[in-house]
Design a protein around this motif. Structure first.
Motif, mmCIF file in Angstrom:
data_model
loop_
_atom_site.group_PDB
_atom_site.id
_atom_site.type_symbol
_atom_site.label_atom_id
_atom_site.label_comp_id
_atom_site.label_asym_id
_atom_site.label_seq_id
_atom_site.Cartn_x
_atom_site.Cartn_y
_atom_site.Cartn_z
ATOM 1 N N ILE A 501 0.882 -1.183 0.000
ATOM 2 C CA ILE A 501 0.000 0.000 0.000
ATOM 3 C C ILE A 501 0.904 1.213 0.000
ATOM 4 O O ILE A 501 1.679 1.429 0.929
ATOM 5 C CB ILE A 501 -0.918 0.008 1.228
ATOM 6 C CG1 ILE A 501 -1.793 -1.250 1.255
ATOM 7 C CG2 ILE A 501 -1.787 1.266 1.244
ATOM 8 C CD1 ILE A 501 -2.630 -1.379 2.510
ATOM 9 N N SER A 505 -1.886 3.967 3.738
ATOM 10 C CA SER A 505 -1.480 2.782 4.475
ATOM 11 C C SER A 505 -1.521 2.951 5.979
ATOM 12 O O SER A 505 -1.222 2.019 6.712
ATOM 13 C CB SER A 505 -0.061 2.399 4.062
ATOM 14 O OG SER A 505 0.847 3.449 4.376
ATOM 15 N N ARG A 509 -3.388 -2.400 6.379
ATOM 16 C CA ARG A 509 -2.178 -3.138 6.059
ATOM 17 C C ARG A 509 -2.541 -4.224 5.043
ATOM 18 O O ARG A 509 -3.692 -4.615 4.914
ATOM 19 C CB ARG A 509 -1.555 -3.761 7.311
ATOM 20 C CG ARG A 509 -2.412 -4.783 7.983
ATOM 21 C CD ARG A 509 -1.851 -5.189 9.335
ATOM 22 N NE ARG A 509 -0.476 -5.644 9.236
ATOM 23 C CZ ARG A 509 0.291 -5.904 10.298
ATOM 24 N NH1 ARG A 509 -0.201 -5.709 11.516
ATOM 25 N NH2 ARG A 509 1.513 -6.332 10.135
ATOM 26 N N LEU A 535 -7.299 3.938 -1.217
ATOM 27 C CA LEU A 535 -5.973 3.312 -1.120
ATOM 28 C C LEU A 535 -5.394 3.107 -2.525
ATOM 29 O O LEU A 535 -6.127 2.799 -3.462
ATOM 30 C CB LEU A 535 -6.049 1.956 -0.422
ATOM 31 C CG LEU A 535 -6.735 1.887 0.934
ATOM 32 C CD1 LEU A 535 -6.715 0.458 1.453
ATOM 33 C CD2 LEU A 535 -6.074 2.832 1.928
#
Length: 632
Positions: A501, A505, A509, A535
């Motif tokens: 990521i 992040s 995770r 993300l």
């Protein structure tokens, strides 16, 4: 007392070859003993280097000279042989006979020489001169002390008698090519009354002469060698023939007659391979003996002709084998391995770029047949191979010394990912090496080419974007979603992916291998504060250099009833008449809830009533009912 050991060394002397271990030495006492026969005439003294070594390893040396004492053990020997002399007949007693060489004898024992005396010994037909040594009676073990030699004294006739032959004809023989040798009379000698031989004549007047006939036969001597037509014969025969093969038919001639002219033949160096007819001289190869050019291409024989008298003549016979194409080309290795990087760019062969082709590997083959002939000349050919992969390659033949190189080069594009998945990135080629003999012989070799996968594919996510939902009360380790990417490269290092990521992040995770997204440690969500998280996730392969694929994940936070309702005011004030009827609205107490789709229920949970003067009122007069509305 320390022990001393003794030894001797004779190998430093020039005469060591004659010593023959004549003496020995006791290694503990130093006593010298005779070990072998001693001969003064061969060696009159012995010289040794004697070593003494004590128990502490110290060594000393001394020179020992042993003198050999000669004894009487050899006869006298005559010098000046033969002893021949001529004297006229009727010579007076006491006439000195003069020999061509004086009669002389020497003692064979040079270390103890004795005086020599001579006497005559007479037989029936000859006279011998005996030499005697004067040996002292007190000499021990005296050996032979005399020897004899023939003495020929010829009496010269004075021709004082008329010759008279006993026979009118005599037969005689003589060997050819000799001079000064008496004739051999067959059956008898030639006799005349005055002992003159052959033709005798008087020299006194009146001269008289008598004669006889001598039939002289010349006896052939073995004075001629057998003769071949040539001293060197070079013949050629093919290899691999198990039948009898004629090598050479040759005979020799001899000018001598009779037995001396009869020739027999033999062969040297033929072993159990070749033989010769001892009468005809015909040389053949034996049956069931196959000759191999590759093991030995030439045999050198000695052809021997021998006449009846034992005289020999030699001729050299060189047998050279004619090569037959009986050996196929042989690869240095029955299988070979090469390496090539995949390429997606087609390679078109042209005259200008032919030499620029990528050579993958060289194969080596050789042929044991005769060099620099069609039997040993080798050419390489690509055979049909699995999945027709030979079409992507070419092979060229290069000659180097006595070996042939097959240069395998890539001519077509290779994409690792397009190879059949069962090959594991390997290309199998079958290569034929053939010679130009008649018939042609060949052998094959398996070539494994490992195609090296290049990192030429970028990881791709499917789908290209993700949308996941979690409740706002999610905690560490709670599952969020799973992203998956694929890489079209063929090898693990180029297609194995790791996930990261790179944006967003902090609260989330990701498992680097599986792509599973979970809630991070100490993450807290409040939908009422932030309801959506974006993300950015990458998938990175392990190639060199690595390639990276991207995807976006939208995480929506779902509401949880985690916020209590809140009234618009902390205290609401209202007044009502005492005669107010039931159902009369006294006060609106409104409240709100930050949670989504909230539905509020109102209820009086604590009732306290007072008068204007703040005196307490009995609670029982007020109803404590719940209402699903905002008014009281």
């Amino acid at each position: 007392m320390p022990t001393t050991r003794y030894s001797h060394n004779e190998k430093t002397l020039e005469s060591a070859a004659f010593y023959n271990d004549a003496f020995g030495i006791d290694r503990y006492t130093g006593s010298i003993t005779v070990e072998n026969y001693l001969d003064y005439s061969k060696l009159s003294f012995y010289q040794y280097l004697v070593f003494g070594t004590d128990g502490g390893g110290l060594k000393g040396s001394a020179t020992l000279i042993i003198l050999i004492q000669d004894i009487q053990n050899k006869r006298p020997y005559f010098t000046g042989l033969p002893f021949n002399a001529v004297i006229p007949e009727e010579s007076a007693v006491g006439t000195t006979v003069n020999f061509l060489y004086p009669i002389r004898a020497d003692d064979g024992d040079t270390g103890v020489p004795h005086a020599i005396e001579f006497i005559f010994t007479e037989g029936m037909l000859d006279i011998c001169r005996k030499a005697l040594e004067k040996v002292s009676p007190d000499e021990t073990n005296p050996g032979p002390s005399n020897s004899t030699a023939p003495v020929v004294i010829t009496i010269r006739d004075n021709d004082d008698n008329l010759p008279a032959f006993r026979l009118s004809m005599y037969n005689a023989t003589v060997f050819e090519n000799v001079v000064g040798i008496p004739l051999t009379i067959k059956g008898d000698r030639i006799y005349v009354t005055d002992v003159d031989e052959l033709v005798a004549s008087e020299v006194r007047a009146p001269a008289k002469r008598a004669q006889c006939t001598v039939h002289l036969t010349i006896i052939d001597r073995n004075d001629n060698l057998p003769q071949f037509t040539k001293s060197l014969f070079v013949v050629h025969i093919p290899e691999n023939n198990t039948n009898v093969q004629q090598v050479l038919s040759e005979h020799a001639t001899d000018k001598d007659s009779g037995l001396f002219g009869e020739i027999t033949y033999s062969l040297r160096g033929g072993g159990d391979i070749f033989k010769v007819d001892n009468v005809t001289g015909r040389i053949t190869k034996r049956e069931n003996r196959s000759l191999d050019y590759e093991k030995r291409d030439e045999y050198i024989l000695t052809f021997v002709a021998k006449d009846g008298g034992g005289r020999l003549q030699l001729a050299e016979v060189i047998v050279r084998l004619i090569d037959v194409n009986d050996n196929p080309p042989v690869f240095t290795q029955s299988s070979s391995i090469g390496f090539v990087e995949e390429t997606v760019k087609p390679f078109e062969i042209t005259v200008s770029n032919f030499l620029e082709m990528t050579v993958i590997l060289y194969l080596t083959a050789s042929d044991r047949d005769m060099k620099i002939t069609n039997n040993s000349r080798v050419e390489f050919i690509l055979l049909n191979s699995p999945f027709d992969m030979q079409r992507n390659f070419t092979i060229s033949t290069i000659t180097r010394s006595e070996e042939f190189l097959g240069s395998i080069a890539l001519i077509g594009s290779l994409d690792y990912e397009q190879l059949n998945e069962t090959t594991g990135g390997k290309v199998i080629l079958y290569v034929l090496a053939k010679d130009f003999g008649n018939p042609s012989l060949s052998s094959t070799c398996t070539v494994t080419i490992n195609v090296q996968d290049l990192n030429d594919n970028t990881p791709e996510f499917n789908p290209t974007a993700y949308k996941e939902r979690i409740f706002e009360n999610a905690t560490f380790g709670d599952y969020v979603g799973n992203v998956t990417a694929t890489d079209e490269d063929g090898t693990n290092e180029n297609k194995d992916l790791s996930y990261y990521i790179i944006i967003g992040s902090g609260l989330f995770r990701i498992n680097g291998q599986s792509g599973v997204i979970t809630v991070n440690l100490n993450a807290e969500f409040d939908r009422e504060t932030t309801s959506v998280y974006n993300l950015t996730i990458v998938a990175v392969d392990r190639g060199t250099p690595p390639r990276t694929g991207h995807t976006h994940v939208t995480v929506v936070i779902d509401d949880v009833n985690d916020t209590p309702p809140k009234f618009d005011k902390d205290i609401f004030f209202a007044s009502v008449l005492e005669n107010t009827t039931v159902g009369y609205s006294v006060q609106i107490c409104s409240a709100t809830d930050q949670d989504l789709n909230f539905h509020l229920l109102y209820k009086i949970v604590n009732l306290a009533i007072s008068k204007d003067d703040n005196r307490a009122v009995e609670v029982c007069i007020i109803r404590k009912d719940s209402y699903n509305k905002k008014t009281i």
